[in-house]
Design an enzyme around this catalytic site. Structure first.
Site, mmCIF file in Angstrom:
data_model
loop_
_atom_site.group_PDB
_atom_site.id
_atom_site.type_symbol
_atom_site.label_atom_id
_atom_site.label_comp_id
_atom_site.label_asym_id
_atom_site.label_seq_id
_atom_site.Cartn_x
_atom_site.Cartn_y
_atom_site.Cartn_z
ATOM 1 N N CYS A 67 0.746 -1.132 0.034
ATOM 2 C CA CYS A 67 -0.211 -0.211 0.219
ATOM 3 C C CYS A 67 0.936 1.207 0.191
ATOM 4 O O CYS A 67 1.718 1.378 0.685
ATOM 5 C CB CYS A 67 -0.843 -0.082 1.303
ATOM 6 S SG CYS A 67 -2.168 1.452 1.273
ATOM 7 N N CYS A 71 0.441 4.896 6.920
ATOM 8 C CA CYS A 71 -0.211 4.516 8.068
ATOM 9 C C CYS A 71 0.959 3.819 9.070
ATOM 10 O O CYS A 71 1.152 2.571 8.743
ATOM 11 C CB CYS A 71 -1.553 3.789 8.052
ATOM 12 S SG CYS A 71 -2.617 4.400 6.933
ATOM 13 N N CYS A 74 0.300 0.264 10.264
ATOM 14 C CA CYS A 74 -0.114 -0.882 9.291
ATOM 15 C C CYS A 74 0.921 -1.747 8.728
ATOM 16 O O CYS A 74 1.888 -1.413 8.387
ATOM 17 C CB CYS A 74 -0.731 -0.226 8.294
ATOM 18 S SG CYS A 74 -1.612 -1.373 7.187
ATOM 19 N N CYS A 111 -16.515 -8.973 5.279
ATOM 20 C CA CYS A 111 -16.130 -7.695 5.021
ATOM 21 C C CYS A 111 -14.777 -8.007 4.072
ATOM 22 O O CYS A 111 -13.913 -8.771 4.785
ATOM 23 C CB CYS A 111 -15.499 -7.190 6.307
ATOM 24 S SG CYS A 111 -14.834 -5.462 6.182
ATOM 25 N N CYS A 142 -19.709 -6.061 3.378
ATOM 26 C CA CYS A 142 -19.015 -4.821 3.791
ATOM 27 C C CYS A 142 -17.631 -4.735 3.212
ATOM 28 O O CYS A 142 -17.129 -5.663 2.719
ATOM 29 C CB CYS A 142 -18.699 -4.917 5.347
ATOM 30 S SG CYS A 142 -17.606 -3.720 6.076
ATOM 31 N N CYS A 202 -19.302 2.241 8.569
ATOM 32 C CA CYS A 202 -18.707 1.585 9.974
ATOM 33 C C CYS A 202 -17.350 2.196 9.845
ATOM 34 O O CYS A 202 -16.628 2.299 9.088
ATOM 35 C CB CYS A 202 -18.112 0.175 9.369
ATOM 36 S SG CYS A 202 -17.126 -0.669 10.344
ATOM 37 N N ARG A 274 -17.686 -2.723 17.829
ATOM 38 C CA ARG A 274 -17.221 -3.785 17.611
ATOM 39 C C ARG A 274 -15.891 -3.720 18.519
ATOM 40 O O ARG A 274 -15.111 -2.758 18.407
ATOM 41 C CB ARG A 274 -17.035 -4.146 16.129
ATOM 42 C CG ARG A 274 -16.211 -5.429 15.782
ATOM 43 C CD ARG A 274 -15.856 -5.730 14.362
ATOM 44 N NE ARG A 274 -17.217 -5.497 13.703
ATOM 45 C CZ ARG A 274 -17.619 -4.802 12.675
ATOM 46 N NH1 ARG A 274 -16.717 -3.988 12.263
ATOM 47 N NH2 ARG A 274 -18.839 -4.865 12.240
HETATM 48 N N1 SAM Z 1 -6.734 0.632 3.171
HETATM 49 C C1 SAM Z 1 -8.057 0.853 3.412
HETATM 50 C C2 SAM Z 1 -7.864 2.140 4.686
HETATM 51 O O1 SAM Z 1 -6.853 2.280 5.384
HETATM 52 O O2 SAM Z 1 -9.084 2.543 4.562
HETATM 53 C C3 SAM Z 1 -8.490 -0.293 4.260
HETATM 54 C C4 SAM Z 1 -7.794 -1.253 4.995
HETATM 55 S S1 SAM Z 1 -7.095 -0.740 6.640
HETATM 56 C C5 SAM Z 1 -6.155 -2.183 6.914
HETATM 57 C C6 SAM Z 1 -8.532 -0.687 7.746
HETATM 58 C C7 SAM Z 1 -8.347 -0.338 9.066
HETATM 59 O O3 SAM Z 1 -7.557 -1.605 9.756
HETATM 60 C C8 SAM Z 1 -7.296 0.933 9.560
HETATM 61 O O4 SAM Z 1 -8.127 2.071 9.131
HETATM 62 C C9 SAM Z 1 -7.092 0.755 10.920
HETATM 63 O O5 SAM Z 1 -7.866 1.363 11.905
HETATM 64 C C10 SAM Z 1 -7.190 -0.733 11.001
HETATM 65 N N2 SAM Z 1 -5.787 -1.490 11.409
HETATM 66 C C11 SAM Z 1 -4.781 -1.525 10.429
HETATM 67 N N3 SAM Z 1 -3.690 -2.110 10.798
HETATM 68 C C12 SAM Z 1 -3.950 -2.262 12.365
HETATM 69 C C13 SAM Z 1 -3.136 -2.682 13.293
HETATM 70 N N4 SAM Z 1 -1.910 -3.044 13.302
HETATM 71 N N5 SAM Z 1 -3.776 -2.839 14.639
HETATM 72 C C14 SAM Z 1 -5.107 -2.224 14.558
HETATM 73 N N6 SAM Z 1 -5.928 -2.005 13.736
HETATM 74 C C15 SAM Z 1 -5.148 -1.743 12.496
HETATM 75 C C1 DTB Z 2 -11.357 -2.180 11.272
HETATM 76 O O1 DTB Z 2 -11.528 -1.221 11.930
HETATM 77 N N1 DTB Z 2 -10.383 -3.335 11.736
HETATM 78 C C2 DTB Z 2 -10.246 -4.145 10.781
HETATM 79 C C3 DTB Z 2 -11.277 -3.888 9.743
HETATM 80 N N2 DTB Z 2 -11.616 -2.539 10.173
HETATM 81 C C4 DTB Z 2 -10.972 -4.016 8.203
HETATM 82 C C5 DTB Z 2 -8.738 -4.561 10.467
HETATM 83 C C6 DTB Z 2 -7.738 -4.882 11.385
HETATM 84 C C7 DTB Z 2 -6.528 -4.835 10.859
HETATM 85 C C8 DTB Z 2 -5.585 -5.471 11.715
HETATM 86 C C9 DTB Z 2 -4.186 -5.515 11.282
HETATM 87 C C10 DTB Z 2 -3.987 -6.673 10.325
HETATM 88 O O2 DTB Z 2 -4.655 -7.810 10.319
HETATM 89 O O3 DTB Z 2 -3.512 -6.515 8.982
HETATM 90 FE FE1 SF4 Z 3 -2.813 1.248 3.606
HETATM 91 FE FE2 SF4 Z 3 -2.789 -0.093 5.780
HETATM 92 FE FE3 SF4 Z 3 -3.090 2.550 5.668
HETATM 93 FE FE4 SF4 Z 3 -4.973 1.030 4.927
HETATM 94 S S1 SF4 Z 3 -4.336 1.276 6.613
HETATM 95 S S2 SF4 Z 3 -4.239 3.010 3.673
HETATM 96 S S3 SF4 Z 3 -3.910 -0.806 3.802
HETATM 97 S S4 SF4 Z 3 -1.113 1.455 4.908
#
Ligand code: SAM
Ligand code: DTB
Ligand code: SF4
Length: 328
Positions: A67, A71, A74, A111, A142, A202, A274
């Site tokens: 990506c 973030c 992430c 989802c 979702c 959501c 959630r």
């Molecule tokens: N790329 C898209 C976005 O950022 O909107 C969708 C996927 S992203 C992984 C969805 C959400 O997962 C993020 O907004 C964040 O709140 C959550 N998330 C990602 N990495 C995480 C982590 N290591 N621990 C907890 N929540 C996480």
């Molecule tokens: C959200 O708030 N939590 C979920 C979902 N929306 C998509 C994702 C959590 C991701 C946790 C890190 C991972 O497994 O990569």
């Molecule tokens: Fe990309 Fe992860 Fe950020 Fe979603 S949360 S925009 S997958 S870096």
């Protein structure tokens, strides 16, 4: 013995959603004795929901890794070396096979998550076909695909999308320390497009990123003062992944996590809250407190997007011990 702080004004109002929460009111909730806070959260919860019912969603990463966003939490950002390999968008048949398995295992919502900044139009056509296929299996749908334009949101709605997940993640102040490649306002704009298209929202955030309690207050203020409360509010405990900038942040006190759930429940009384990421490393007692505090949804299945989640059998046993049943 310390006295219980006086009731903040207009609390608990109970069933009616409000959109004029002040930080002082939310701060006062966080400051309550835990017994008082949980009592208020339970009272609000029972006015709106069956306290023994938990909504169950299943997650699938339909496009993993690589990506372009930064973030800091992430594992899928291309900026960090986390061992997550960039993959292509999954074929539709493979997604539908996973959705069928989730349905047969008792999930009511499926989802689909993609590691995109925003979907390209060609990709969106594919995702729309997935949404239509999942819907035809009798599941709620979702998706979480990054930023959406108004037209993209409408296309997803037409395909049958029920919910779109797009998080505010934290307070507006702390947000800038976590993500530099898109702004809070960008997120609000996407949420507006989703709402306008008639898709349910959501939207929640992450705690345990090194933010202060004031940031947790600010995050709930931002969520609860949206023009319409998100129908679903995921509260994620940070999953600390090696290679990300937040890998070594000290863990958050689980009781503070429970407080965050309780304040979200009170501030957004009709939303499904959630207990989202972070359950793999959470004791069952902490999870039980989260349900008492008003959480009424979880992700089931052994994986979130890229990180582990409790095995289905463990969750089934926990729900049995707590007397919880899937929400119908
Ligand atoms: N790329 C898209 C976005 O950022 O909107 C969708 C996927 S992203 C992984 C969805 C959400 O997962 C993020 O907004 C964040 O709140 C959550 N998330 C990602 N990495 C995480 C982590 N290591 N621990 C907890 N929540 C996480
Ligand atoms: C959200 O708030 N939590 C979920 C979902 N929306 C998509 C994702 C959590 C991701 C946790 C890190 C991972 O497994 O990569
Ligand atoms: Fe990309 Fe992860 Fe950020 Fe979603 S949360 S925009 S997958 S870096």
């Amino acid at each position: 013995m310390t006295a219980v702080p006086a009731s903040p004004d207009r609390l608990p109002t109970g069933a009616l959603p409000r959109h004029d929460w002040t930080r002082a009111e939310l701060r006062a909730l966080f400051d309550l004795a835990l017994s008082e806070l949980i009592f208020r959260a339970q009272s609000v919860h029972r006015l709106n929901f069956d306290p023994a019912a938990v909504q169950i969603s299943t997650l699938l990463s339909i496009k993993t890794g690589g990506c372009p966003e930064d973030c800091a939490y992430c594992p899928q950002s291309a900026e960090y070396d986390t061992g997550v390999r960039a993959e292509k968008l999954m074929p539709i048949d493979a997604v539908l096979a996973q959705a069928r398995a989730a349905r047969d295992a008792g999930a009511s919502r499926f989802c689909m998550g993609a590691a995109w900044r925003s979907p390209k139009d060609r990709d969106l056509t594919q995702v729309c076909a997935m949404v239509a296929g999942v819907k035809a299996l009798g599941l709620e749908t979702c998706a979480t695909l990054g930023m959406l334009s108004a037209d993209q949101a409408c296309a997803l709605k037409t395909a049958g999308l029920d919910y779109y997940n797009h998080n505010l993640d934290s307070s507006p102040e702390f947000y800038d320390e976590i993500i530099t490649t898109r702004t809070y306002d960008d997120r609000l704009a996407t949420l507006g497009h989703v709402r306008e298209a008639g898709i349910r929202v959501c939207c929640g955030g992450i705690v345990g990123m090194g933010e202060t309690r004031e940031d947790r207050v600010g995050m709930i203020e931002a969520l609860a003062n949206l023009p319409t409360h998100p129908e679903s509010v995921p509260i994620n405990m940070l999953v600390r992944v090696a290679g990300t900038p937040l890998a070594d942040v000290p863990p958050l006190d689980p009781i503070e996590f429970v407080r965050t759930i309780a304040v979200a429940r009170i501030a957004m009384p009709r939303s499904v809250v959630r207990l989202s990421a972070g359950r793999e490393d959470m004791s069952e007692e902490t999870q039980a407190l989260c349900f008492l505090a008003g959480a009424n949804s979880i992700f089931c299945g052994p994986k979130l997007l890229t990180t582990p989640n409790p095995a289905q059998e463990r969750d089934r046993a926990l729900m049995r011990r707590l007397g919880l049943s899937p929400m119908r």
